[in-house]
Scaffold this motif. Structure first.
Motif, PDB file in Angstrom:
ATOM      1  N   ILE A 100       0.837  -1.203   0.000  1.00 23.87           N
ATOM      2  CA  ILE A 100       0.000   0.000   0.000  1.00 23.87           C
ATOM      3  C   ILE A 100       0.869   1.250   0.000  1.00 23.87           C
ATOM      4  CG2 ILE A 100      -1.757   1.297   1.290  1.00 23.87           C
ATOM      5  CD1 ILE A 100      -2.766  -1.347   2.388  1.00 23.87           C
ATOM      6  N   THR A 101       1.977   1.219   0.754  1.00 26.39           N
ATOM      7  CA  THR A 101       2.810   2.422   0.890  1.00 26.39           C
ATOM      8  C   THR A 101       3.625   2.721  -0.361  1.00 26.39           C
ATOM      9  OG1 THR A 101       4.705   1.251   1.841  1.00 26.39           O
ATOM     10  CG2 THR A 101       3.018   2.039   3.367  1.00 26.39           C
TER      11      THR A 101
ATOM     12  N   ARG B 283       6.794   2.503  -8.662  1.00 28.82           N
ATOM     13  CA  ARG B 283       5.844   1.677  -7.907  1.00 28.82           C
ATOM     14  C   ARG B 283       5.863   0.236  -8.404  1.00 28.82           C
ATOM     15  NH1 ARG B 283       3.107   6.765  -7.877  1.00 28.82           N
ATOM     16  NH2 ARG B 283       1.926   6.395  -9.786  1.00 28.82           N
ATOM     17  N   ARG B 284       6.023   0.046  -9.714  1.00 37.03           N
ATOM     18  CA  ARG B 284       6.118  -1.323 -10.259  1.00 37.03           C
ATOM     19  C   ARG B 284       7.357  -2.035  -9.718  1.00 37.03           C
ATOM     20  NH1 ARG B 284       4.958   1.443 -15.322  1.00 37.03           N
ATOM     21  NH2 ARG B 284       2.736   1.216 -15.787  1.00 37.03           N
ATOM     22  N   ILE B 285       8.500  -1.353  -9.756  1.00 36.74           N
ATOM     23  CA  ILE B 285       9.747  -1.966  -9.282  1.00 36.74           C
ATOM     24  C   ILE B 285       9.649  -2.298  -7.799  1.00 36.74           C
ATOM     25  CG2 ILE B 285      12.205  -1.540  -8.869  1.00 36.74           C
ATOM     26  CD1 ILE B 285      12.234   0.139 -11.440  1.00 36.74           C
TER      27      ILE B 285
ATOM     28  N   GLU C  98      -3.535  -2.660  -6.078  1.00 36.57           N
ATOM     29  CA  GLU C  98      -2.693  -1.480  -6.255  1.00 36.57           C
ATOM     30  C   GLU C  98      -2.193  -1.330  -7.693  1.00 36.57           C
ATOM     31  OE1 GLU C  98      -1.801   1.009  -3.964  1.00 36.57           O
ATOM     32  OE2 GLU C  98      -3.461   0.070  -2.915  1.00 36.57           O
ATOM     33  N   ARG C  99      -1.817  -2.437  -8.333  1.00 35.34           N
ATOM     34  CA  ARG C  99      -1.213  -2.346  -9.660  1.00 35.34           C
ATOM     35  C   ARG C  99      -2.190  -2.654 -10.778  1.00 35.34           C
ATOM     36  NH1 ARG C  99       1.215   0.951  -9.340  1.00 35.34           N
ATOM     37  NH2 ARG C  99       1.790   0.611 -11.495  1.00 35.34           N
TER      38      ARG C  99
ATOM     39  N   ILE D 202       0.759 -10.361 -14.556  1.00 36.87           N
ATOM     40  CA  ILE D 202       2.151 -10.504 -15.012  1.00 36.87           C
ATOM     41  C   ILE D 202       3.075 -10.778 -13.828  1.00 36.87           C
ATOM     42  CG2 ILE D 202       4.104  -9.301 -16.068  1.00 36.87           C
ATOM     43  CD1 ILE D 202       2.046  -7.754 -17.771  1.00 36.87           C
ATOM     44  N   ILE D 203       2.902 -10.016 -12.754  1.00 36.31           N
ATOM     45  CA  ILE D 203       3.783 -10.138 -11.585  1.00 36.31           C
ATOM     46  C   ILE D 203       3.654 -11.501 -10.926  1.00 36.31           C
ATOM     47  CG2 ILE D 203       4.195  -9.271  -9.240  1.00 36.31           C
ATOM     48  CD1 ILE D 203       3.473  -6.473 -10.285  1.00 36.31           C
ATOM     49  N   TRP D 204       2.424 -11.950 -10.713  1.00 35.52           N
ATOM     50  CA  TRP D 204       2.182 -13.171  -9.936  1.00 35.52           C
ATOM     51  C   TRP D 204       2.844 -14.408 -10.539  1.00 35.52           C
ATOM     52  CZ3 TRP D 204      -0.341 -17.878 -10.242  1.00 35.52           C
ATOM     53  CH2 TRP D 204      -0.621 -18.496  -9.023  1.00 35.52           C
ATOM     54  N   PRO D 205       2.555 -14.787 -11.803  1.00 34.34           N
ATOM     55  CA  PRO D 205       3.205 -15.998 -12.335  1.00 34.34           C
ATOM     56  C   PRO D 205       4.702 -15.827 -12.581  1.00 34.34           C
ATOM     57  CG  PRO D 205       1.871 -14.937 -14.027  1.00 34.34           C
ATOM     58  CD  PRO D 205       1.597 -14.212 -12.754  1.00 34.34           C
TER      59      PRO D 205
END
Length: 614
Positions: free
Chosen positions: A391-392, A402-404, A585-586, A593-596
């Motif tokens: 969240i932060t 924020r993505r990184i 958030e994203r 994309i991030i999860w797998p």
């Protein structure tokens, strides 16, 4: 944003005087707002944005707070909101930091140039005195042309004087250079403020007035800078020998030779409090003693007397992943004390002024990972709770950053509950394997950030951060922040946990959970070279990060297998709450994309380490 729209969206009655608080970030505006409004405050999303605006009716007035900004313009969303609210103000209370007048008075002069009546609250005057800074308030009032009230907001000094001064607010002394520029533009605009911003090249205000933005910004800014510098030179006298020990400590905190040891000491204290005392001692009482010892037997007996526990509804409600068992135990027994402890620590760091100094200290290092110094804040928070830290990431300046930060949090930062279990396992292996685990996670963290910085378009933004005075945290401020943040987090996270528990419970009653375990076991046995039972630990790690680590605790693993398993479970996808928070958030597109990606990398990296160690 027209005045009519502002009044309608924020429910401001027509004809009511609007008193607007404005100032740079971290100058104490919130203290003034609370002093003016008390408890009767409304918070609304500003029209067309995700930013919240606090406002409250006080007698025949309405008081509005604005985001902290360095200027009235349209460079970012905060400045756009502040600009639109300030332009509709009847009176502006400009709060400035007495220690940083050369910075804060730039916004002051800009609002004066807009032709809006103003009162200037010269805040933190006590801190200025401690640093050997003496300010001629009468001279300052004469040069600016507006009432100037010295204040110490956190000690309630001068706040009543500011309230009384609103009645004698007046338009200050504008830049002489504007006398020739403004008249021609003012004829085509509704207000002097609009004319000024069009001169400064604001495209949004120009579009509202159906004009082309003019290109006089640099000329006006240079004149304003000269004016502010002249005022500061006339009213400020500095005596460096009068600086306090806090000023010296502040410098030490930001110098690498002294700052890094101080940071390590601080992080050690935080770990002892959150990672040891809260995550182990307190949680063992709340989760194991109270929730699992008393609450769960009670709720299972109660619901079991109505619905058979072995039935599908019974499994979903009071089963291993039940809505009334695991969800409630997780939120109240585990998450609540961790979040309380974490936000208590964070609020103390914030109130002391130490966090911005940490950001300055690590800025150069984090720039290589695609972040500026602000990125250290969610990273530190991640060791408490990755869900809360996600969240932060909102405080970071660009979507790229924020993505990184979100990816690094999800992939490389173990939360305090998981870290407690990992520490227990590593303690059995000795210092050599403990160092190896820490080294591997640190290398993965640096490589991941470096690669993301390389492949994502753009570059990290410069660190623009205020360095507030260093002070002892005020207990009331710390407790209020902790209570508000904990309440908001629990309200936001509870539905996510409920959805996650329902999902896992459904997988269990349909038999898909066991199918997933069998499907995953070839990867764990053949590639990771771990026992088949570790498949269950990975699945449980998705439900709850410390469950996954705890699932490894009872297995008969060699030291090398333990390191492989712990590195993999650390990188492995975050728990349900964190995963859902990433989606929130994203967005679903980035979340998918991030999860797998993290899931694949966890097994890939874990397998590579396994081939080297085992």
């Amino acid at each position: 944003m027209a005045c009519h729209d502002l009044n309608q969206q924020l429910n401001i009655p027509p004809g009511v005087r609007k008193i607007v608080l404005a100032g740079n970030p971290n100058v104490g505006k919130s203290v003034f707002f609370n002093a003016f409004t008390g408890l009767y405050v409304d918070v609304s999303n500003f029209p067309g944005t995700t930013l919240e605006i606090s406002h409250a009716r006080v007698g025949n007035d309405v008081v509005l707070d604005t985001p902290g900004v360095y200027g009235v313009s349209s460079f970012n969303e905060e400045e756009k909101v502040a600009r639109d609210v300030i332009m509709e103000a009847d009176v502006v209370i400009n709060v400035v930091d007495a220690v940083h007048l050369e910075r804060d008075l730039f916004l002051t002069q800009q609002i004066i140039d807009m032709g809006i009546p103003m009162v200037l609250a010269l805040n933190m005057i006590d801190e200025a005195k401690r640093q050997g800074i003496k300010i001629d308030v009468k001279k300052m009032e004469e040069l600016l042309g507006v009432p100037v009230i010295p204040t110490v907001a956190i000690k309630n000094v001068g706040l009543e004087e500011v309230k009384k001064a609103v009645a004698r607010a007046r338009i200050g002394n504008a830049l002489p250079e504007l006398q020739e520029m403004l008249p021609l533009v003012e004829k085509k605009t509704r207000t002097r403020a609009e004319a000024l911003l069009i001169l400064e090249g604001d495209p949004f205000i120009a579009a509202r007035c159906r004009m082309k933005p003019l290109d006089r910004q640099e000329e006006i800014y240079l004149a304003r800078r000269r004016r502010v510098d002249a005022i500061v030179a006339a009213v400020v006298q500095e005596n460096p020998s009068g600086a306090s020990w806090k000023t010296s400590l502040s410098r030490w905190m930001m110098h690498p030779l002294t700052g890094i040891p101080l940071l390590i000491l601080t992080l050690g204290i935080l770990y002892e409090f959150i990672g040891v005392f809260v995550a182990q001692t307190v949680v063992s009482i709340t989760e194991e003693g109270i929730m699992q010892g008393y609450y769960e037997p009670f709720i299972r007996t109660l619901i079991g007397s109505i619905i058979p526990a072995s039935s599908i509804p019974g499994t979903l409600l009071i089963g291993e992943f039940g809505l009334l068992t695991m969800t409630v135990t997780y939120i109240l027994g585990l998450l609540l004390p961790l979040v309380l402890g974490f936000y208590l620590s964070l609020s103390a760091l914030e109130d002391s002024g130490y966090l911005p100094r940490i950001a300055v200290l690590v800025d150069r290092m984090l720039m290589r990972l695609g972040l500026n110094g602000r990125g250290i804040i969610p990273i530190i928070l991640g060791f408490g709770c990755v869900t809360a830290a996600t969240i932060t990431t909102r405080l970071l300046g660009t979507p790229r950053e924020r993505r990184i930060a979100t990816f690094l949090l999800a992939m490389t930062i173990p939360c305090s509950a998981q870290l407690a279990v990992i520490t227990s396992m590593l303690s059995r292996l000795g210092p050599g394997y403990t160092f190896l685990y820490v080294f591997l996670i640190a290398v993965i963290f640096v490589l991941t950030g470096t690669i993301l910085n390389w492949i994502l378009p753009g570059k990290p933004s410069d660190l623009l951060i205020d360095i507030p005075p260093l002070r002892f945290p005020r207990p009331i401020n710390v407790l209020k922040k902790t209570a508000t943040r904990t309440k908001n987090f629990i309200q936001e996270a509870t539905p996510l946990f409920a959805v996650g528990a329902l999902l896992i419970g459904t997988l269990q009653v349909t038999g898909l959970l066991e199918t997933l375990q069998n499907w995953l076991s070839p990867v764990t046995v053949n590639w990771l070279q771990l026992p088949k039972e570790t498949a269950t630990a990975f699945i449980m790690g998705f439900v709850r990060r410390d469950f996954g680590a705890a699932g490894l605790y009872s297995l008969a693993l060699t030291p090398a297998q333990s390191v492989v398993a712990l590195v993999t479970i650390t990188i492995f996808v975050p728990c349900i709450a964190s995963a859902l928070m990433i989606f929130k958030e994203r967005g679903w597109r980035e979340g998918i994309i991030i999860w797998p990606t993290i899931l694949i990398l966890a097994f890939l990296i874990g397998g590579l380490i396994s081939q080297l160690l085992i």
